[in-house]
Structure formats: structure tokens, C-alpha cells
Design a protein around this motif. Structure first.
Motif, PDB file in Angstrom:
ATOM      1  N   VAL A 114       0.845  -1.199   0.000  1.00 55.91           N
ATOM      2  CA  VAL A 114       0.000   0.000   0.000  1.00 55.91           C
ATOM      3  C   VAL A 114       0.882   1.251   0.000  1.00 55.91           C
ATOM      4  CG1 VAL A 114      -1.829   1.274   1.208  1.00 55.91           C
ATOM      5  CG2 VAL A 114      -1.803  -1.222   1.259  1.00 55.91           C
ATOM      6  N   ILE A 115       0.474   2.262  -0.764  1.00 59.06           N
ATOM      7  CA  ILE A 115       1.131   3.571  -0.771  1.00 59.06           C
ATOM      8  C   ILE A 115       0.204   4.555  -0.064  1.00 59.06           C
ATOM      9  CG2 ILE A 115       2.106   5.426  -2.167  1.00 59.06           C
ATOM     10  CD1 ILE A 115       2.479   3.406  -4.422  1.00 59.06           C
ATOM     11  N   TYR A 116       0.724   5.220   0.955  1.00 56.17           N
ATOM     12  CA  TYR A 116      -0.035   6.227   1.702  1.00 56.17           C
ATOM     13  C   TYR A 116       0.514   7.606   1.370  1.00 56.17           C
ATOM     14  CZ  TYR A 116      -1.297   2.121   4.511  1.00 56.17           C
ATOM     15  OH  TYR A 116      -1.739   0.890   4.927  1.00 56.17           O
ATOM     16  N   VAL A 117      -0.368   8.519   0.981  1.00 55.09           N
ATOM     17  CA  VAL A 117       0.045   9.895   0.713  1.00 55.09           C
ATOM     18  C   VAL A 117      -0.955  10.853   1.340  1.00 55.09           C
ATOM     19  CG1 VAL A 117       1.294   9.386  -1.424  1.00 55.09           C
ATOM     20  CG2 VAL A 117      -1.140   9.958  -1.523  1.00 55.09           C
ATOM     21  N   THR A 118      -0.459  11.963   1.838  1.00 58.82           N
ATOM     22  CA  THR A 118      -1.351  13.034   2.272  1.00 58.82           C
ATOM     23  C   THR A 118      -1.562  14.005   1.121  1.00 58.82           C
ATOM     24  OG1 THR A 118       0.529  14.299   3.137  1.00 58.82           O
ATOM     25  CG2 THR A 118      -0.649  12.871   4.682  1.00 58.82           C
ATOM     26  N   GLY A 119      -2.675  14.701   1.166  1.00 58.14           N
ATOM     27  CA  GLY A 119      -2.997  15.663   0.128  1.00 58.14           C
ATOM     28  C   GLY A 119      -3.322  17.018   0.712  1.00 58.14           C
ATOM     29  N   SER A 120      -3.448  18.003  -0.152  1.00 59.54           N
ATOM     30  CA  SER A 120      -3.845  19.339   0.270  1.00 59.54           C
ATOM     31  C   SER A 120      -5.165  19.273   1.030  1.00 59.54           C
ATOM     32  CB  SER A 120      -3.975  20.259  -0.944  1.00 59.54           C
ATOM     33  OG  SER A 120      -4.859  19.690  -1.898  1.00 59.54           O
ATOM     34  N   TYR A 121      -5.414  20.273   1.874  1.00 60.50           N
ATOM     35  CA  TYR A 121      -6.618  20.349   2.692  1.00 60.50           C
ATOM     36  C   TYR A 121      -6.740  19.168   3.666  1.00 60.50           C
ATOM     37  CZ  TYR A 121      -8.221  24.119  -0.372  1.00 60.50           C
ATOM     38  OH  TYR A 121      -8.322  25.281  -1.090  1.00 60.50           O
ATOM     39  N   SER A 122      -5.607  18.668   4.157  1.00 60.07           N
ATOM     40  CA  SER A 122      -5.601  17.677   5.242  1.00 60.07           C
ATOM     41  C   SER A 122      -6.377  16.412   4.885  1.00 60.07           C
ATOM     42  CB  SER A 122      -6.156  18.298   6.532  1.00 60.07           C
ATOM     43  OG  SER A 122      -5.452  19.469   6.881  1.00 60.07           O
ATOM     44  N   ARG A 123      -5.949  15.773   3.811  1.00 58.22           N
ATOM     45  CA  ARG A 123      -6.514  14.496   3.393  1.00 58.22           C
ATOM     46  C   ARG A 123      -5.422  13.423   3.432  1.00 58.22           C
ATOM     47  NH1 ARG A 123      -8.433  15.768  -2.413  1.00 58.22           N
ATOM     48  NH2 ARG A 123      -6.592  17.117  -2.309  1.00 58.22           N
ATOM     49  N   LEU A 124      -5.843  12.174   3.577  1.00 54.27           N
ATOM     50  CA  LEU A 124      -4.904  11.059   3.526  1.00 54.27           C
ATOM     51  C   LEU A 124      -5.508   9.956   2.669  1.00 54.27           C
ATOM     52  CD1 LEU A 124      -2.704   9.826   6.450  1.00 54.27           C
ATOM     53  CD2 LEU A 124      -3.569   8.229   4.746  1.00 54.27           C
ATOM     54  N   PHE A 125      -4.677   9.389   1.781  1.00 53.95           N
ATOM     55  CA  PHE A 125      -5.130   8.398   0.814  1.00 53.95           C
ATOM     56  C   PHE A 125      -4.306   7.117   0.943  1.00 53.95           C
ATOM     57  CE2 PHE A 125      -5.947  12.572  -0.831  1.00 53.95           C
ATOM     58  CZ  PHE A 125      -7.144  12.489  -1.524  1.00 53.95           C
ATOM     59  N   ALA A 126      -4.956   5.996   0.693  1.00 52.29           N
ATOM     60  CA  ALA A 126      -4.274   4.708   0.591  1.00 52.29           C
ATOM     61  C   ALA A 126      -4.516   4.155  -0.808  1.00 52.29           C
ATOM     62  CB  ALA A 126      -4.804   3.742   1.646  1.00 52.29           C
ATOM     63  N   PHE A 127      -3.417   3.857  -1.530  1.00 49.39           N
ATOM     64  CA  PHE A 127      -3.500   3.308  -2.882  1.00 49.39           C
ATOM     65  C   PHE A 127      -2.821   1.944  -2.935  1.00 49.39           C
ATOM     66  CE2 PHE A 127      -3.523   7.949  -3.663  1.00 49.39           C
ATOM     67  CZ  PHE A 127      -4.680   8.060  -4.420  1.00 49.39           C
ATOM     68  N   ASP A 128      -3.379   1.044  -3.737  1.00 48.78           N
ATOM     69  CA  ASP A 128      -2.740  -0.237  -3.980  1.00 48.78           C
ATOM     70  C   ASP A 128      -1.415  -0.008  -4.710  1.00 48.78           C
ATOM     71  OD1 ASP A 128      -2.106  -2.700  -5.693  1.00 48.78           O
ATOM     72  OD2 ASP A 128      -3.714  -3.471  -4.426  1.00 48.78           O
ATOM     73  N   ALA A 129      -0.311  -0.544  -4.165  1.00 48.12           N
ATOM     74  CA  ALA A 129       1.015  -0.255  -4.712  1.00 48.12           C
ATOM     75  C   ALA A 129       1.285  -0.982  -6.021  1.00 48.12           C
ATOM     76  CB  ALA A 129       2.090  -0.623  -3.688  1.00 48.12           C
ATOM     77  N   ARG A 130       0.427  -1.910  -6.414  1.00 49.80           N
ATOM     78  CA  ARG A 130       0.621  -2.628  -7.679  1.00 49.80           C
ATOM     79  C   ARG A 130      -0.275  -2.104  -8.794  1.00 49.80           C
ATOM     80  NH1 ARG A 130       1.522  -6.166  -3.513  1.00 49.80           N
ATOM     81  NH2 ARG A 130       3.502  -7.320  -3.647  1.00 49.80           N
ATOM     82  N   SER A 131      -1.475  -1.701  -8.431  1.00 48.59           N
ATOM     83  CA  SER A 131      -2.427  -1.276  -9.468  1.00 48.59           C
ATOM     84  C   SER A 131      -2.713   0.215  -9.464  1.00 48.59           C
ATOM     85  CB  SER A 131      -3.744  -2.029  -9.279  1.00 48.59           C
ATOM     86  OG  SER A 131      -4.385  -1.618  -8.073  1.00 48.59           O
ATOM     87  N   GLY A 132      -2.466   0.885  -8.338  1.00 56.23           N
ATOM     88  CA  GLY A 132      -2.817   2.292  -8.210  1.00 56.23           C
ATOM     89  C   GLY A 132      -4.252   2.520  -7.788  1.00 56.23           C
ATOM     90  N   GLU A 133      -5.013   1.456  -7.588  1.00 64.11           N
ATOM     91  CA  GLU A 133      -6.413   1.584  -7.178  1.00 64.11           C
ATOM     92  C   GLU A 133      -6.511   2.218  -5.790  1.00 64.11           C
ATOM     93  OE1 GLU A 133     -10.290  -1.273  -6.202  1.00 64.11           O
ATOM     94  OE2 GLU A 133      -8.414  -2.129  -6.947  1.00 64.11           O
ATOM     95  N   LYS A 134      -7.438   3.173  -5.630  1.00 65.61           N
ATOM     96  CA  LYS A 134      -7.642   3.792  -4.326  1.00 65.61           C
ATOM     97  C   LYS A 134      -8.360   2.820  -3.404  1.00 65.61           C
ATOM     98  CE  LYS A 134     -10.571   7.229  -3.613  1.00 65.61           C
ATOM     99  NZ  LYS A 134     -11.148   8.609  -3.568  1.00 65.61           N
ATOM    100  N   LEU A 135      -7.763   2.615  -2.214  1.00 65.58           N
ATOM    101  CA  LEU A 135      -8.345   1.702  -1.235  1.00 65.58           C
ATOM    102  C   LEU A 135      -9.252   2.440  -0.268  1.00 65.58           C
ATOM    103  CD1 LEU A 135      -5.118  -0.364  -0.493  1.00 65.58           C
ATOM    104  CD2 LEU A 135      -6.949  -0.900  -2.116  1.00 65.58           C
ATOM    105  N   TRP A 136      -8.815   3.597   0.197  1.00 60.96           N
ATOM    106  CA  TRP A 136      -9.662   4.439   1.037  1.00 60.96           C
ATOM    107  C   TRP A 136      -9.094   5.858   1.061  1.00 60.96           C
ATOM    108  CZ3 TRP A 136      -6.838   6.546   4.942  1.00 60.96           C
ATOM    109  CH2 TRP A 136      -5.790   5.804   5.513  1.00 60.96           C
ATOM    110  N   GLU A 137      -9.939   6.776   1.552  1.00 61.78           N
ATOM    111  CA  GLU A 137      -9.572   8.192   1.652  1.00 61.78           C
ATOM    112  C   GLU A 137     -10.135   8.751   2.947  1.00 61.78           C
ATOM    113  OE1 GLU A 137     -11.138  10.511  -1.531  1.00 61.78           O
ATOM    114  OE2 GLU A 137     -10.847  12.440  -0.499  1.00 61.78           O
ATOM    115  N   TYR A 138      -9.336   9.545   3.642  1.00 61.87           N
ATOM    116  CA  TYR A 138      -9.807  10.243   4.842  1.00 61.87           C
ATOM    117  C   TYR A 138      -9.739  11.750   4.594  1.00 61.87           C
ATOM    118  CZ  TYR A 138      -9.922  12.181   9.567  1.00 61.87           C
ATOM    119  OH  TYR A 138     -10.236  12.923  10.679  1.00 61.87           O
ATOM    120  N   ASP A 139     -10.840  12.434   4.828  1.00 56.45           N
ATOM    121  CA  ASP A 139     -10.915  13.893   4.698  1.00 56.45           C
ATOM    122  C   ASP A 139     -11.140  14.498   6.073  1.00 56.45           C
ATOM    123  OD1 ASP A 139     -12.716  14.270   1.538  1.00 56.45           O
ATOM    124  OD2 ASP A 139     -10.731  13.507   2.002  1.00 56.45           O
TER     125      ASP A 139
END
Length: 583
Positions: free
Chosen positions: A99-124
């Protein structure tokens, strides 16, 4: 966004036909431990810490992608952050257990599948309307530990999420956002404690470094970075930072700034945290005679108690907003025939510093930009030799005298982290060539209002370039090579044992250079400015490189004439992942 006082996590797919429900999620590892984090610099299968190791050298021993074959590198996938929340994407990815975890602008956090790039979940995070970010709505990354992924928010919260589901485990208020406090740095974890600094120095807040229990979020210790303020340990007052009124007049220490808005590094050899501190408040230095400890400094802090072991002040009595928050990177080298435990920082004020990290003793300060006007250098004791004619004077009426100062307050280097190669022994520093007209203005503190007392106009020094990536030998301070870029450089740097250096540009490119010569070997345009920090890891027998794309940060907001030069750059928000093509 789903409303709620603590924010909301969203799965990538909503409810639908039960017969088409996703397959059960495979069992995941228990999660990184303290030992894993301390060994993360040599863990090539994951990226567990901001800086790719507790010392944040941003060096990878991987060699699959190297100077001979990087020209063949291609995208593996790109994942969009979606929505209308673009702005600056300054995050560094965390990679663990597929899994790849990245934060985004406006205090968001995302989890992406590290093989496909599919979004697993998002926290706003559900941000209030009254947040006051100084320099864009950015977030620079998260920390991982056990079953948790932890990050800070623009309304000064620290949030621990379940790394598998995105659900909140704990959420703690760090400070009063209405007073100007915020959180933009990536936290770090040492000995089971989440350690972080605060943001908001332009609002007359008090800088602090704090530690919380990683499992509960409860405060363990708090260390103010402005002299005269009281620390905390285990729920009780501990010791005062410095000595009351030793270097601050009257009550000005109560709104003294010194925010630790970039986070820190950790050296297991000396059991020391190293945190840089921001500018003193207000910018108008005529109102606060004295060195104004411990602003524009680096502090060595005991991670167990929060006590300051030693400090070094880069810019005493700072009158140019030079800060000192840039990362202090521990490294070992031989100076004059003597092996030493050292630390280096490329400061906003234009000098590259090397200190003895065991005691803070000054070793050297050498210019790493082409023009410095505020000082002629540093003496043997490590004190700057000021040019008195280059300090903005006290206001007479609405404003004081205007001086032209270089670097500008955006710095010879700003937040964007440099890298140290264990292969070449060089630091790779993203720097900028600009100056500013600056003058002082009358100012009084008002809660929640900007506390500057200065005006400015930033100007590029040269017509053909602003950004310069430089390779610096820390034992001599000499610049070995440099790469010039037309727009400012505002992204972090990665170096590898494959003789490579990676960094991004506002024009949208991720670029790779020969670490020894500086020759450009590869580039790819991501569609928006790259102001994030690249990382690399291996999975399934292949090496990957990832970086966030999304133009923003302080330059388009504060850059004056420079901002006009980059106004056509498109905003964005996406994670790009690259690898070599399969043979």
C-alpha cells in the motif's frame, strides 16, 4: 465529503450488488515496529519514514534503476486525488505491505494499492472555515506504526487512522487554530512516541516540539522553542526553555514565533532529535533587540524528556524571515583527518552549515547561493558577520528604509528536503536564486492576525533561471556541479546507489541526474508542477520510483515577480509511480 467533527474515511467503492462484493482483504502484517523504523534506511522493500530513515538522508541502496538504464524508465501508473482540492501537493509517500499512503492538500490522507494504483480508502479532515494557513493548504506526509497511519491537519489536530480501513483510532487537538496554529509537517515516531512540531510562525504563536504516546495520543512532553516559556513532562511543568528575558525584551517572548513547521530528524548514535526553529515574531527586528533564542536555530532534544541538549543559532536576531527549520541531516565524515559525527543544514539565509552533532560545535558555514547581502560570512565562533547596512531599519511613519536583500525570505533553500549520498559523500541541495526589497512597518500583536511588521517584493536575480540543484561536498563546502532550472525548485530530492539523483520541477517534470556529474539522464512530465519528495522501493523483483504531482506551495502565494513568471502552471493532484519496462 461526509460531514463529521473528526472527518470521515471513504472506501473506494460504495455499496452495490452483494453478489459483486469485493473479495476479502488478504491478511496484512501487524505493522512496523520501533526497530523497523530505526532500520528503515536499509529496508529496500518499504518506505517507512519521512526522509527514508530516521536521519532523513533520502538515500536508497537500490541499484536496479541506475545511471545506465534510467533513460528507459516509464510510468507504471498514476492515481488521482480527485475532487476540486488541488493546490500544492508537497507530500512524501509512505510504502508498506503493498500500500502507498500519501497526504494531500486540505488535510486528506489516501491509501492506494502499490501494484495497481487503485484507491483503497480516503480520509478527509473536516476543516473549519477559520483555518489560517500561512503558505498554502499543504501537508508533507504521514508516519506509520503498527496498525496506524498518523498525520496532522490544518486546524492543528493530530489524527491516527487504522492503516487498513482509514477509520479514526484517536484524534487529538494540538493547539488553537484560531490563534494561527496549524500542522503541515510529517510527524516522526521514536521509541513509541509521535514527535512533531507546529506551524503558524507568521501569526505570533509559540513554536513547540511535542511527543505523544503513539497508541493513545496522550501528551508525554512539550518543549517550547522560544526562551522564557515553560515545558511539560508527564502532565506537569518541567523546565523553562532558556532563561526569562535573557534575549527577549519584556513580554515579546509570549508571541515569539519559532515554529518548528518542518519536523525533525533523529540520530540513534546520540539519542538526539534535531528540530529546526522558525523566524522570531514579528519580522521587524527593531522591536526585539537581542539574539531572540531559540528562533532560527537547530535544537538537539532528548526524545525521552524533551530537554534541550544543545542549540546552535544560524541567524541571531533574524530580521529577514530566514527561519532555521530546514532539515538537519546527521552524517559521518572525516574533517582534517579526524572522523567525526556531523550534521548538515542548507539554511534559508544562503549558507550551508556543518556542525558537530554530538555537541553543536560550529564546524563551517559556506555560501551555496551566488549572492548573499545580509552577512559577509561567519567567524570562528559560528557567529554571522552582519552587514549593518542591509538590516531593514525602524519604521518612520508608515514604513522604514527599504533594503535589497539576498536571498529573499523564501530562502536560498526553503522547506524542500535535500539528500545525502552514502555513495558519493555529497549533499544534493535544491536551491533558488532570488532577492527581495524589504522594509519594516509598525505592528502590534493581535490574536489570529498576521504578525509581520514588514513589507517585501521578491525579485529573481537572473533572467534565465531561478532554481539550481547543487551537489555540495560537506567536508569543504565546495559545489561540485549544478543544474539550473528556469522556474524555482520547490520539491525534495532523492539519491540512490545507482548513481542517481531525482527531483521535480514546477514545469511538471520529474528528472533524474547522474549523481557524480549532474548530467540530466531522464525526465517525464506529470502534467502539473512537482513539489513533492520522490521515494524508491522494490516489490515483486522490480524497483519503483514515486512522486506526488500538484503545483502550489508558497511561491505562487508570496513570490511577487517570481509568482507572475509561473502563473500559467496548472494545478493538480496525483501520485505518479515509475519503473523499468519488463524485459
Amino acid at each position: 465529503m461526509i460531514s463529521g467533527s473528526t472527518g470521515a474515511a471513504r472506501a473506494a467503492d460504495g455499496p452495490g450488488d452483494p453478489s459483486k462484493a469485493p473479495a476479502p482483504v488478504p491478511a496484512q502484517a501487524a505493522g512496523p515496529t520501533d526497530d523497523d523504523l530505526m532500520a528503515s534506511a536499509t529496508n529496500t522493500s518499504s518506505v517507512l519514514t519521512y526522509g527514508m530513515g530516521p536521519r532523513a538522508q533520502r538515500f536508497s541502496p537500490l541499484t536496479t534503476i541506475n545511471a545506465d538504464n534510467v533513460a528507459k524508465m516509464v510510468p507504471a501508473f498514476a492515481s488521482s486525488l480527485g475532487g476540486e482540492k488541488q493546490r500544492g501537493q508537497e507530500s512524501q509517500p509512505i510504502v508498506y505491505d503493498g500500500v502507498i499512503y500519501v497526504t494531500g492538500s486540505y488535510s486528506r490522507l489516501f491509501a492506494f494499492d502499490a501494484r495497481s494504483g487503485e484507491k483503497l480508502w480516503e480520509y478527509d479532515a473536516r476543516l473549519p472555515d477559520g483555518i489560517m494557513p500561512c503558505c498554502d493548504v499543504v501537508n508533507r506526509g504521514a508516519a506509520i506504526y503498527g496498525d496506524k497511519i498518523i498525520f496532522g491537519t490544518l486546524d492543528a489536530h493530530l489524527v491516527a487512522l487504522n492503516r487498513k480501513t482509514g477509520k479514526v483510532i484517536w484524534n487529538k487537538t494540538l493547539a488553537d487554530y484560531s490563534a494561527g496554529y496549524s500542522f503541515t509537517a510529517a510527524p516522526m515516531i521514536v521509541k513509541g512516541k509521535v514527535i512533531y512540531g507546529n506551524s503558524g510562525g507568521e501569526f505570533g504563536i509559540i513554536g513547540k516540539v511535542e511527543a505523544r504516546d503513539v497508541n493513545t495520543g496522550e501528551l508525554v512532553w512539550s518543549r517550547p522553542t522560544v526562551e522564557g516559556n515553560m515545558g511539560m513532562l508527564n502532565g506537569k511543568e518541567s523546565t523553562m526553555t532558556g532563561k526569562l528575558n535573557a534575549s527577549w525584551p519584556g513580554d515579546m517572548y509570549k508571541n515569539g514565533g519559532g515554529a518548528t513547521w518542518l519536523g525533525g530528524t533523529y540520530d540513534p548514535d546520540t539519542n538526539s532529535l534535531f528540530f529546526g526553529t522558525g523566524n522570531p515574531g514579528p519580522w521587524n527586528s527593531n522591536l526585539r533587540p537581542g539574539d531572540n533564542l531559540y528562533t532560527s536555530s537547530v535544537l538537539a532534544i532528548d526524545p525521552d524528556t524533551g530537554e534541550i541538549k544543545w542549540h546552535y543559532q544560524y541567524t541571531p536576531h533574524d530580521g529577514w524571515d530566514f527561519d532555521g527549520v530546514n532539515e538537519f541531516i546527521p552524517f559521518d565524515a572525516t574533517i582534517n583527518g579526524k572522523p567525526m559525527k556531523l550534521g548538515a543544514q542548507a539554511n534559508r539565509n544562503g549558507f550551508f552549515f556543518v556542525l558537530d552533532r554530538t555537541n553543536g560545535k560550529f564546524i563551517s558555514a559556506t555560501p551555496f547561493v551566488s549572492k548573499i547581502t545580509w552577512a559577509t560570512g561567519y567567524d570562528k565562533k559560528g557567529r554571522p558577520m552582519f552587514d549593518p547596512n542591509n538590516r531593514p531599519g525602524p519604521p518612520t511613519g508608515e514604513k522604514g528604509n527599504t533594503v535589497f536583500s539576498a536571498p529573499s525570505f523564501l530562502g536560498g533553500k526553503n522547506w524542500m528536503p535535500m539528500a545525502f549520498s552514502q555513495q558519493t559523500g555529497m549533499f544534493y541541495v535544491p536551491s533558488n536564486e532570488w532577492g527581495m526589497d524589504i522594509w519594516n512597518e509598525p505592528i502590534t500583536y493581535k490574536k489570529g492576525a498576521a504578525y509581520l511588521g514588514a513589507g517585501f517584493t521578491i525579485k529573481p536575480l537572473y533572467e534565465d533561471h531561478i532554481g539550481v540543484l547543487r551537489a555540495i561536498d560537506p567536508t569543504t563546502g565546495k559545489i561540485k556541479w549544478e543544474y539550473k532550472n528556469k522556474a524555482p525548485l520547490w520539491g525534495g530530492v532523492l539519491t540512490t546507489a545507482g548513481n542517481l539523483v531525482f527531483t521535480g520541477t514546477p514545469e511538471g517534470y520529474l528528472k533524474a541526474f547522474d549523481a557524480k556529474t549532474g548530467k540530466e539522464l531522464w525526465k517525464f512530465n506529470t502534467g502539473s508542477g512537482v513539489v513533492g519528495s520522490p521515494v524508491t522501493w522494490e516489490q515483486d523483483g522490480e524497483q519503483y520510483v514515486a512522486v506526488m504531482s500538484g503545483w502550489g506551495g508558497a511561491v505562487p502565494l508570496w513570490g511577487g515577480e517570481v509568482a507572475k513568471a509561473v502563473k500559467e502552471i496548472s494545478q493538480g493532484g496525483s501520485l505518479w509511480v515509475f519503473k523499468l519496462p519488463r524485459q
